[in-house]
Enzyme design. Structure first.
Site, short mmCIF file in Angstrom:
data_model
loop_
_atom_site.label_atom_id
_atom_site.label_comp_id
_atom_site.label_asym_id
_atom_site.label_seq_id
_atom_site.Cartn_x
_atom_site.Cartn_y
_atom_site.Cartn_z
N ARG A 81 -11.77 -26.13 47.09
CA ARG A 81 -12.95 -26.69 48.12
C ARG A 81 -13.04 -28.08 47.73
NH1 ARG A 81 -14.23 -21.24 47.28
NH2 ARG A 81 -14.56 -19.94 48.89
N HIS A 106 -8.72 -25.27 50.98
CA HIS A 106 -7.10 -25.08 51.00
C HIS A 106 -6.46 -26.04 52.05
CE1 HIS A 106 -8.00 -21.95 48.32
NE2 HIS A 106 -8.12 -21.08 49.14
N HIS A 176 -1.48 -18.38 46.31
CA HIS A 176 -2.57 -17.44 46.86
C HIS A 176 -2.27 -16.35 46.68
CE1 HIS A 176 -6.45 -16.62 48.32
NE2 HIS A 176 -6.94 -17.71 48.17
N ASP A 248 -15.16 -15.49 42.23
CA ASP A 248 -14.52 -16.24 43.12
C ASP A 248 -14.80 -17.63 42.42
OD1 ASP A 248 -13.13 -17.80 45.01
OD2 ASP A 248 -14.50 -17.35 46.52
N GLU A 312 -5.51 -18.42 40.45
CA GLU A 312 -4.94 -19.53 41.13
C GLU A 312 -4.90 -20.70 40.25
OE1 GLU A 312 -6.85 -19.54 45.44
OE2 GLU A 312 -7.52 -17.85 44.41
#
Length: 345
Positions: A81, A106, A176, A248, A312
């Site tokens: 982000r 992304h 991802h 996340d 990631e």
């Protein structure tokens, strides 16, 4: 070892898509397509030598053209982000697509996982390359980029990213893939055990934008320095977990700057599989598939929430706005290169 190629289908624009397969001496097999440079399948032996495909994905091109969950995707020009969907570079403000509320996620449109790539192969690797033109997704500079997937006889999937731009730009590419060590159709990954070499994670606003603060994981559900099951504390009444609907979050890895080191481990008892994660980057996003909703996946499998987990590797999200974070700015004429390894044992 050699590369096998087969037809995978046709895009809505009439482009022929090819699937490339690598197989090592142990029977481990990895499959990729030149649409999106996507990891389609990864067949890994369990404790008894049985092979299962351990990454979530689809059976056809049309599904990958939608792919709202980014299954297997190459992410760029900037993964994760950017707050406010804009940034300033050399006195110029660049506006990006607001595809995650008021923020950019992304890279934008077209996603790097939704374009065709040129292909080169060797005995143990496949390289996908293209030029991302100036102002694609809103980023300055013509960016010549490539991603090389190498499968070793040590059961390593090695991912090497390379890029060079003719103007200063941002570059923060990642992968991802969603892993499920029971097999892509194995259901929830809350029983998987995770270890992460990180003493802190990046604090975020309510819309998941890092604000520059690194939070000590000690005494919090975010602490994976001692291996534990994903499900142990994922439902804790802890604001960062509540905001994100699970894990996340970007972990500030405890490692030497620029060194390729082991930073995480994923294991699952029933299969006996373990995956080690290596990177030379400062951060890694742990994402537990919180937003998967009834995705029609491979072999008729319907994927739902927490059916896969992502590791990631990255520069910290929103680093262009936080001077204390390592910079993701790529200077004109300089070469960006980074390596991530997923090793199975």
């Amino acid at each position: 070892m050699s590369v096998q190629a087969k037809q995978f289908g046709t895009t809505k624009n009439g482009e022929e898509v090819t699937c490339y397969t690598l197989e090592n001496k142990n029977g481990m097999k990895a499959e990729f397509i030149d649409y999106g440079a996507i990891i389609v399948s990864l067949f890994v032996p369990d404790k008894d030598g049985k092979l299962d495909d351990v990454v979530l994905g689809y059976d056809d091109v049309a599904a990958y053209e939608a792919n709202g969950c980014f299954f297997g995707a190459l992410i760029g020009r900037h993964g994760n982000r950017i707050g406010g969907a804009s940034f300033e570079l050399n006195g110029v403000t660049y506006e990006l697509e607001k595809n995650d509320g008021e923020n950019n996620l992304h890279g934008g449109t077209p996603g790097y996982h939704k374009v065709m790539y040129q292909v080169e192969t060797s005995d143990d690797s496949v390289t996908f390359s293209r030029t991302s033109p100036h102002m694609e997704q809103g980023y300055p500079g013509n960016l010549d980029l490539s991603v090389t997937y190498t499968l070793t006889d040590d059961n390593e999937l090695k991912i090497t990213y390379t890029a060079k731009s003719d103007q200063d730009t941002l570059c923060n590419m990642t992968n991802h893939s969603y892993f499920n060590l029971k097999g892509h159709d194995g259901g929830e990954i809350t029983d998987h055990n995770v270890w992460i070499k990180a003493n802190g994670f990046t604090e975020t606003s309510d819309d998941l934008i890092p604000n520059g603060t690194i939070v000590d994981v000690t005494g919090t559900p975010m602490d994976f320095r001692t291996k534990k099951a994903i499900g142990d504390e994922i439902g804790a009444d802890y604001k960062p977990l509540v905001i994100a609907g699970g894990y996340d979050h970007n972990y500030a890895l405890d490692k030497k700057s620029g060194a390729l080191e082991k930073v995480a481990e994923l294991s699952e008892d029933r299969s006996g599989r373990t995956m080690e994660v290596y990177t030379d980057l400062p951060g890694m996003q742990l994402y537990t598939g919180n937003f998967i909703e009834k995705e029609n996946g491979k072999g008729g499998t319907v994927y739902t929430k927490r059916n896969g987990v992502c590791f990631e590797t990255q520069f910290f999200p929103n680093s262009i706005h936080v001077p204390s974070f390592d910079s993701c700015v790529l200077k004109a004429g300089e070469t960006f290169t980074t390596t991530t390894i997923y090793r199975f044992c």
